[in-house]
Design a protein around this motif. Structure first.
Motif, short mmCIF file in Angstrom:
data_model
loop_
_atom_site.label_atom_id
_atom_site.label_comp_id
_atom_site.label_asym_id
_atom_site.label_seq_id
_atom_site.Cartn_x
_atom_site.Cartn_y
_atom_site.Cartn_z
N HIS A 19 13.73 57.29 11.21
CA HIS A 19 12.54 57.88 10.59
C HIS A 19 11.25 57.36 11.19
O HIS A 19 10.22 58.03 11.13
CB HIS A 19 12.56 57.60 9.08
CG HIS A 19 12.26 56.18 8.73
ND1 HIS A 19 13.20 55.16 8.90
CD2 HIS A 19 11.14 55.59 8.23
CE1 HIS A 19 12.66 54.02 8.51
NE2 HIS A 19 11.43 54.25 8.10
N LYS A 151 16.72 66.15 13.67
CA LYS A 151 16.75 66.10 12.21
C LYS A 151 16.58 64.69 11.66
O LYS A 151 15.94 64.47 10.63
CB LYS A 151 18.07 66.70 11.70
CG LYS A 151 18.11 68.21 11.76
CD LYS A 151 19.40 68.74 11.13
CE LYS A 151 19.42 70.28 11.14
NZ LYS A 151 20.68 70.82 10.55
N ARG A 152 17.15 63.71 12.37
CA ARG A 152 17.07 62.34 11.88
C ARG A 152 15.71 61.70 12.16
O ARG A 152 15.29 60.78 11.46
CB ARG A 152 18.16 61.48 12.52
CG ARG A 152 19.58 61.90 12.17
CD ARG A 152 20.59 61.01 12.89
NE ARG A 152 20.44 61.07 14.34
CZ ARG A 152 21.16 60.34 15.20
NH1 ARG A 152 22.08 59.49 14.74
NH2 ARG A 152 20.97 60.46 16.50
N LYS A 155 10.84 64.00 10.10
CA LYS A 155 10.92 64.32 8.68
C LYS A 155 9.66 65.00 8.17
O LYS A 155 9.42 65.08 6.97
CB LYS A 155 11.14 63.02 7.88
CG LYS A 155 12.38 62.26 8.26
CD LYS A 155 13.65 63.03 7.93
CE LYS A 155 14.90 62.22 8.24
NZ LYS A 155 16.14 62.98 7.94
N SER A 158 3.60 62.56 7.53
CA SER A 158 3.69 61.48 6.55
C SER A 158 2.38 60.71 6.51
O SER A 158 1.75 60.47 7.55
CB SER A 158 4.85 60.54 6.92
OG SER A 158 4.82 59.37 6.13
#
Length: 358
Positions: A19, A151-152, A155, A158
């Motif tokens: 992430h 995908k990992r 995200k 943020s």
């Protein structure tokens, strides 16, 4: 400055902190966007700066116009370079290569349309870069958001990206210095060439030599990116011995590719100038400079590969100090001596490059 992502994203990926890659990418965009402000100011005042440095008025005016029309390219280039580093540190290189290939092909058409069809000349060439950067960015952005490969690591946006901006900048600044101290020394040589007799010939020939160097540099640059990714991934995963093995391998590859390309440059020296110019004086001048430029390139391949190792380790400060000493305490003074005292003129570029890097 974006090469700080090679360290941070590479080590985070190796440590399986997936992430963090998306957070680091967004953080880099913010810091790099702020760094664009002084760059845009310098580009806006390029003509005045060059005239102040004693350059030819016609050259200064043309360079200034080109620089001002480059400013729009900063807008897409910041997220583009961050996307490229984000993907490369995950060893996702084929999509980056394919995107670059599509962009390069379209760039030819865009350049033709703006430079010749629209009659914008060098201004059109500068604007074409912005268009091509937008094309490349669009492709990579779509891949990042739609492909399952990210995908990992992606995200979405943020608020965590707004934290620790200072810490990122503290790594990004020496990362930039490690690269820029070398490239700025070459640009300084172009400025010095403008003070020589027949400045249009000297600056033209040196610009062609540096463009040749930039073209040939793409091979060791690939090795640099590969080794920085491999070293950072292995260190992040806690496998320093694997990082050492990769370092030995990349040095061997640098020696091999440097030998092949240097010999090829020497064999083609009498014809290489015709790629850029049909003036016999320019072509003959370049032919005399190519052999020493080839020696410089051979050493630069090793230098660039080892710089990638330092980036993977997060030790960019060491590279910045080495480049400061090599290029500014050894190379530039030698350039001034050869060009102005011993009257080597433009030949100084290749002697200086070889001496500094060696």
């Amino acid at each position: 400055m974006a090469s700080a992502l090679d360290t941070l994203c590479g080590q985070a990926f190796g440590a399986r902190q997936y992430h963090l890659l998306g957070v680091y990418k967004q953080r880099a965009m913010l810091v790099l966007a702020l760094a664009c402000v002084p760059i845009a100011l310098v580009w806006t005042n390029t003509t005045r700066i060059l005239l102040f440095l004693g350059q030819d008025p016609a050259i200064a005016a043309e360079a200034g116009a080109y620089a001002r029309w480059l400013i729009p390219s900063l807008v897409p280039y910041v997220p583009l370079t961050c996307h490229i580093r984000f993907l490369q540190t995950q060893s996702i290189v084929v999509p980056v290569m394919a995107s670059s290939a599509v962009t390069s092909l379209s760039h030819v058409l865009v350049c033709w349309a703006l430079v010749h069809k629209a009659g914008m000349g060098s201004k059109g060439a500068a604007l074409a870069r912005a268009v091509s950067y937008c094309t490349n960015l669009s492709i990579l952005s779509m891949y990042t958001r739609l492909s399952g490969a990210c995908k990992r690591t992606w995200k979405g946006f943020s608020m965590e990206a707004f934290k620790e901006l200072r810490q990122f900048a503290e790594l990004a600044f020496p990362s930039a210095m490690m690269v820029c101290l070398e490239w700025w020394s070459f640009e300084l040589l172009v400025l010095l060439s403008g003070l020589l007799p027949n400045p249009k010939l000297e600056t033209s020939v040196l610009s062609i030599c540096f463009n040749t160097g930039a073209l040939m540099f793409m091979v060791p640059s690939g090795l640099c990116t590969a080794i920085s990714t491999r070293v950072s991934n292995e260190l992040g995963a806690g496998r320093p011995q694997a990082a050492k093995l990769a370092t030995r391998l990349v040095v061997c590859l640098a020696l091999l590719e440097g030998s092949v390309i240097s010999v090829t440059m020497i064999l083609l020296r009498r014809f290489w100038g015709y790629v850029y110019s049909n003036e016999e004086e320019v072509v003959a001048y370049i032919a005399r400079m190519i052999p020493v430029l080839a020696m410089s390139f051979f050493m630069d391949g090793i230098h660039t590969s080892l710089a990638g190792v330092l980036t993977g380790c997060g030790e960019q400060k060491i590279g910045a100090r080495v480049n400061l000493v090599a290029f500014y305490l050894a190379g530039i003074p030698l350039a001034v001596l050869l060009a102005f005292a011993l009257h080597f003129n433009g030949m100084v570029c290749t002697y200086k490059s070889y001496y500094s890097i060696h």
